[in-house]
Every structure is written in C-alpha cells, then in structure tokens.
Design an enzyme around this catalytic site. Structure first.
Site, PDB file in Angstrom:
ATOM      1  N   GLY A  48       0.837  -1.185   0.000  1.00 22.95           N
ATOM      2  CA  GLY A  48       0.000   0.000   0.000  1.00 22.95           C
ATOM      3  C   GLY A  48       0.875   1.238   0.000  1.00 22.95           C
ATOM      4  O   GLY A  48       2.108   1.154   0.035  1.00 22.95           O
TER       5      GLY A  48
ATOM      6  N   PRO B   4       2.946   4.631   1.144  1.00 24.73           N
ATOM      7  CA  PRO B   4       3.769   4.856   2.340  1.00 24.73           C
ATOM      8  C   PRO B   4       2.951   5.507   3.448  1.00 24.73           C
ATOM      9  O   PRO B   4       2.099   6.359   3.204  1.00 24.73           O
ATOM     10  CB  PRO B   4       4.870   5.805   1.839  1.00 24.73           C
ATOM     11  CG  PRO B   4       4.898   5.627   0.353  1.00 24.73           C
ATOM     12  CD  PRO B   4       3.497   5.299  -0.052  1.00 24.73           C
TER      13      PRO B   4
ATOM     14  N   HIS C 200      -6.329  35.393  -8.279  1.00 26.76           N
ATOM     15  CA  HIS C 200      -6.041  34.016  -8.699  1.00 26.76           C
ATOM     16  C   HIS C 200      -6.791  33.018  -7.818  1.00 26.76           C
ATOM     17  O   HIS C 200      -7.497  32.132  -8.324  1.00 26.76           O
ATOM     18  CB  HIS C 200      -4.528  33.772  -8.620  1.00 26.76           C
ATOM     19  CG  HIS C 200      -4.110  32.418  -9.082  1.00 26.76           C
ATOM     20  ND1 HIS C 200      -3.529  32.194 -10.304  1.00 26.76           N
ATOM     21  CD2 HIS C 200      -4.192  31.198  -8.491  1.00 26.76           C
ATOM     22  CE1 HIS C 200      -3.278  30.909 -10.448  1.00 26.76           C
ATOM     23  NE2 HIS C 200      -3.655  30.278  -9.348  1.00 26.76           N
ATOM     24  N   GLU C 201      -6.652  33.156  -6.508  1.00 28.63           N
ATOM     25  CA  GLU C 201      -7.328  32.231  -5.606  1.00 28.63           C
ATOM     26  C   GLU C 201      -8.842  32.439  -5.637  1.00 28.63           C
ATOM     27  O   GLU C 201      -9.612  31.482  -5.501  1.00 28.63           O
ATOM     28  CB  GLU C 201      -6.801  32.397  -4.178  1.00 28.63           C
ATOM     29  CG  GLU C 201      -5.310  32.139  -4.018  1.00 28.63           C
ATOM     30  CD  GLU C 201      -4.902  30.759  -4.493  1.00 28.63           C
ATOM     31  OE1 GLU C 201      -5.754  29.842  -4.466  1.00 28.63           O
ATOM     32  OE2 GLU C 201      -3.747  30.595  -4.911  1.00 28.63           O
TER      33      GLU C 201
END
Length: 676
Positions: free
Chosen positions: A205, A207, A427-428
């Site tokens: 699976g 890490p 932008h955000e």
C-alpha cells in the site's frame, strides 16, 4: 587456534608486542659484550701494522672489522670495497709471525623467526586491514567473522509490544493477520478441516499506511519467535553473502518453528530479475533466488510464515508473488472516514485534548490522509500548543496543524507588494468562485493569500464524503476549477502570470489521462494509449514502442487541447457572469487574508449552481443522440431518485457515462487549488 576468539581477546595484541620485542632484541644485539669503540679504518690498519692487535673478527656481510688490542681495548671500523682483502692479508701475515693471537671471518645469518616475520608481514597487514574493514561494515563488535550470518532481530518478551488494539483504519488487514495468529496458536482447528498454514503474507500500500505497525502488532500478538529484518540487510558488496544470510535466517526460524519472519521493504531485494542497465544485479538476484527456494523449494520448511511489506508491488518479481509463496496479498490502503476517526483517537490517547474538540470534524477535514499523516497532525498540534504555552490542544490548533501538514508552515516573513497580493487574491478567488459555481466540484473550505510552504496562497476544497470513483463530469469540473486562477488573471489583468504553472501542469496531466487511460474521449473511445511506464529499472524494456500511429497521436493532442479549452471557456463564463462577486471576494481576502467556509458562502450567496453537463456521446453510435438509453424495470428499481432525475433532465445521470469502473482510481485530493 580459534581466529574469532583471537580477534575478540587480548591475544592478538600480546602476539604483536612479542614480535616487536624479538625484532628489537635481534637488531640491538642484547646479551653481547661491551660495545666497541668506533674508529676510522686507517686507525685499524695502523694498529695491525704496529702489531698491537690481539684478536680480530671480520664480519664480511656487514663490511665491518672488530678487533681487540693488546691493551684490552675493543675497536670496530667499516671498510669499503677493496679494503677487506687487504685487511685479511695483513691479519694473516701477523698471524703467521705470531704477533696475532687469532682472527675469524664471520658471515652472519638472519634469525629464522625474523625471516619468517618479514616474509609474512605484508600478508599479516593485509589480513588485519581486511578484518578492520569488515568490522566497520558489520557495525563493530564481534560481527566481523559473521558477515554471512543473518542480521534479523529476534523480538523477545522484554521488547515493548504493539497489539492490534494499537492499529486502526485497517480492519481487513487485521482480520487476515488475526487468522495467522490463531493458526499459530491453535493449528489443530484449521488442520481438522485440511487447511494448510499460509507460507507468506504480503502487505502493500502507499507509504505511511501502517504496514510496519501491523507487523509489530503481529509480533506482539503471536506469542511465537518473531524475526525482523530489512530487505536492504541482505544485499552486500560480496556476491553470495545475501544468499547465505537468507539460508541462515530460515534455518534459525525453522529451528524455533512455529515462527514468523518479517521483511520490511522487500522490494530492495525482490525486484524483477534481469531488470535495469547491464542485465541486473548479481548479488541481489542470487539473494532473491535463495529466498524463492527457501519459501517454496524442493526442501520444504514447514512452520515458518514470512510477512513482507512494500509500497512498490509493481516491481516485485512474478515468481515471488505466485501462490505457494505469498498466499495472502493484503492491501493496506489510505483509511476511509471511519478509519481516520479511529486513527485520530489512537494517537490522541495520553494527550491533553480540549473537550470541545470534535475528532469527527477533523476526520472529515483530512480526506486522503494516511495514518502517518494523521499522527503528524496530532504531533504538530501538540508542538504548537507547547510552543504557545497552553495546557490543552484546541480545535484551532488542530486546524493549523492540518494546514502545516498539507501545505507547510506559514511564511510570515515573506513580504509581498500590494500589486502581487492583488494578483494572488484574484487568482485564488478565481479558483474558489469556479469551484462553487460548478455542480460536481467539491465545496470550498478555505481561501487564503498567506504564503505557506511553496505556495503563495491556496484554495482548499473538501469532499462531503469519501469517493472511490470519479465521473467524467467531475473531472471536467476539476479541470475548470484548476484553470479558474489563470482565467481570473486574464480577465482582470489582461495577461497571465507564472503563478498558474502548477495548475496548468495538473490540468494537462488530468486531460491526457482522460484521453489515454480512462477512455473518456468521444473521438477515440474506450481505448488505452501508451504504456505509461518508462522506467527501465522496474523489469521493463529499455525502449517502448508506441502502440498507436502518428495520426492517433495528433488526435490525442487535439482532444487534450479541446478538453482544456472547454474547461477554460467554462471558467471564463462563470467569472464574467459573477465578476462583482469575484471583486467582493478579493476585497475580503485583501482585508482578512484568510476566509473560512462560512465567510466564503456568505460572499457567494448570489451565485447559482450551473446546470449539469449534456449527455456524453461516447456510446451514441448505438443509440439515437436525442433519446436516453432504454432501462429495464429492474434497472430503474436499482436507481435512486437523483439518478432518475438525471435521466429525465438529460444531465448527470446514466446518460452522462456508461463506462465501467476500471479506470478511475480517484483519490480526493485535500488541496485542489495551488499557488499562483
């Protein structure tokens, strides 16, 4: 004499001191008469000619003469080539005349012990250097003569134990390993049904999901000898050492059977044979061959169970994975919502948590987190609480710890100009507004323009529930959301910036995967193009022949471009329609720098969700494009109200996509928007 005992004890040093004493005594002439007086050769000739010499001794090899005078004085001198014969003639003449009592010519021989010492000294030095190097490689102590022995650690009763109670979020894996423990403790229960004990269990699976922790829990629960070793401990610079260690490890386990062997990171030794440049690695492949033989070879070793862990099962040799060697292959995946709740409670034990903290909220706040990530969140919160001098870990501290784990620590020292802050805010804001307006995007949880880690700002969206499949409509909304920041820059400032580089990279990767892996292109259909694996060290070929023509490659590029442009156009329409809302969001960001979910929803109140996308025409060759697919009564009974509504509305129902579930291995990313 036992060389190992000689190395460990003081005998080696005593032998070295004795040899040094012999050499010193041999060259110093200890035990002889008083030391002679050294004189010139001319004085010796004069004493011989004056008949004042009583005895003389010529040491020919050293070109030295030692004589005793009639007065009892002892002199010595050295001559050069040609003088030795003249001295002998004069001494012989005096001897014949009766003036010399006697003389002797001596050719000295080296001591046998010294000769042997100088003969074997280089070999002794080489062996000593070799032993020193081996000692350093083996970690010191007395392991220098045991480099072929196993390095496995035997878990004893005194070792602090982990149990299955310390593991959460991996119920299926615990159930499988619990059966292994019961088989070891009560094998008659299974043998009565003709069942055989499994030979190997492979835990694989991502890490940080708790594979090694599960193995420690098995060690604590089993009550049988438990040998733990890392895969890298088998591979050394000497060919054959790894295979010898494998044999020794299994012999030890067999002698104490029933027993468990745990190999962590088995991919270090179990890689595909013949892989890589030059045809592979001889030492590693010999070690793997020996491991294959020990697990299921001609000489069957019963009562030994091998548990291995890896996060790269794709590179393991196929012979290692077949039944009869690893009979159980258990996926230890990222925990779901209930698993995250359990993991958080395990790690919160013993820590002063504020009673007002709701771990269920924290679990919903952390989709996609592994057990190691959640442990890090709790630890970061404890560190922040101690740093602030508080006595309890509160909700705000846990929220900050989640942000630190996801995006890194806040960079308060970075000073940006007002113009850059405005660009970052738009932008955000573009990311957040597009995500809120789209019907299949995850809800916006937080928007900030504070630099954190490598990001200058970020928009965080969180799913309402854990998702294991992703539809085409959801991917198209993700594309539009990723390009929302770049589109806002173009709309407001009429030119893009470098801040959208990461967004463009992710959007391009997603669009190409939709076309080449998930079969979501109407023109190309449900086909996979390309291998996707270009690493020659994973047991693959050095070069990969493209399995499609240049014409198909051109169509793939056109389809990727079409998907990205379609998402860009949709983001543009949303931002143009709600430009005033975008400006209000930017004003709030410039004022507060961080807006919570509630504050964002208040600003986005005028925004209406866009309608669902039109029907996907990937299957339209078999059905009229203006009619939905015909469903049987049984299929209608299995569908929920939302599915039926999607069918009648021509939107996000079955008409959107009828493909199988094989391609979309989707994991909800905790952070959709990236830094500008």
């Amino acid at each position: 004499m036992n060389l190992k005992r000689l190395y460990r004890g003081p005998w080696l040093w005593l032998l070295a001191i004795a040899l040094m004493i012999i050499v010193v005594f041999n060259f110093s002439g200890v035990g002889g008469s008083s030391a002679p007086v050294k004189v010139d050769t001319s004085r010796v000739f004069s004493l011989i000619q004056q008949d004042q010499v009583r005895d003389a001794q010529i040491v020919d090899k050293e070109q030295r003469i030692e004589l005793t005078t009639t007065d009892g004085e002892v002199y010595e001198a050295y001559w050069v080539d040609g003088q030795g014969q003249e001295l002998a003639q004069q001494l012989q003449s005096n001897l014949e005349d009766g003036n010399l009592k006697g003389y002797d010519v001596d050719v000295p021989q080296d001591s046998v012990l010294v000769s042997l010492l100088f003969s074997f000294l280089p070999m002794i030095i080489i062996i000593a250097i070799f032993l020193f190097i081996m000692n350093q490689m083996q970690g010191g102590g007395s392991r220098v003569m045991n480099f072929g022995k196993s390095k496995a650690k035997l878990i004893t009763k005194d070792t602090p134990k982990s149990t299955f109670a310390d593991v959460a979020g991996a119920d299926e894996a615990i159930e499988e390993l619990q059966e292994i423990k019961e088989f070891l403790q009560n094998s008659a229960k299974f043998q009565s049904m003709g069942a055989k004990i499994p030979k190997g269990v492979l835990l694989y699976g991502p890490p940080g999901t708790g594979k090694t922790l599960l193995a420690r829990a098995v060690a604590g629960e089993a009550g049988v000898p438990f040998y733990s070793i890392s895969g890298s401990d088998f591979v050394e610079m000497f060919v054959g050492v790894g295979a010898s260690r494998v044999r020794d490890l299994f012999e030890q386990a067999k002698a104490n059977a029933p027993a468990i062997i745990f190999i962590d990171e088995i991919d270090a030794v179990g890689r595909h044979r013949g892989a890589g440049l030059g045809g592979g690695h001889d030492e590693r492949e010999q070690t793997l061959n020996q491991m294959l033989v020990e697990m299921d070879g001609f000489d069957v070793k019963g009562g030994v169970i091998l548990i291995a862990a890896t996060n790269r099962p794709d590179i393991l040799d196929p012979a290692l994975l077949r039944p009869g060697r690893f009979d159980r292959q258990i996926v230890v995946d990222r925990p779901d919502l209930e698993g995250r709740k359990g993991i958080l409670r395990v790690h919160a034990k013993g820590k002063p948590i504020d009673p007002a903290v709701d771990m269920d909220v924290i679990a919903r706040r952390t989709p996609g987190f592994t057990g190691a990530d959640l442990a890090n969140v709790i630890n970061e919160a404890a560190l922040l609480t101690a740093r602030a001098g508080r006595n309890q870990i509160d909700m705000a501290t846990l929220e900050e710890a989640i942000d630190r784990v996801m995006a890194g620590p806040e960079r308060k020292t970075r000073v940006m100009s007002d113009a850059e802050k405005k660009i970052i805010a738009y932008h955000e804001g573009g990311h957040a507004l597009v995500a809120h307006a789209l019907p299949n995007a995850d809800p916006v949880h937080k928007v900030t323009i504070l630099p954190r880690g490598r990001a200058l700002g970020y928009t965080m969206t969180l799913p309402m529930e854990d998702k294991f499949l992703t539809t085409r409509s959801e991917m198209m909304d993700q594309l539009a959301m990723m390009l929302g920041g770049r589109t806002a820059e173009e709309l407001v400032f009429h030119e893009p910036t470098t801040g959208a580089a990461n967004d463009i990279d992710k959007a391009t990767t997603l669009a190409r995967n939709m076309v080449t892996e998930y079969g979501m292109s109407e023109r190309l259909g449900a086909r996979k193009f390309g291998d996707g694996n270009t690493e020659p060290f994973l047991g693959r070929e050095m070069s990969h022949s493209r399995d499609y023509s240049e014409e198909i490659a051109s169509i793939i590029d056109e389809e990727v471009r079409r998907l990205i442009e379609s998402a860009h156009d949709e983001a543009w329409e949303i931002l143009v329609e709600y430009r005033e809302v975008l400006d209000n969001l930017v004003l709030g960001l410039l004022d507060k720098e961080t807006l919570s979910k509630e504050e964002v929803l208040e600003i986005f109140a005028p925004v209406t969700k866009r309608p669902s996308r039109g029907s996907y025409k990937g299957y339209g060759k078999r059905l009229p494009s203006d009619k939905p697919p015909v469903l049987t009564p049984k299929e209608l009974a299995l569908m929920g109200p939302k599915d039926v509504e999607g069918l009648t509305g021509g939107g996000n129902g079955r008409s959107s996509w009828t493909g199988g579930a094989g391609g979309a291995d989707a994991e909800s990313a905790p952070e959709q928007g990236e830094e500008p």
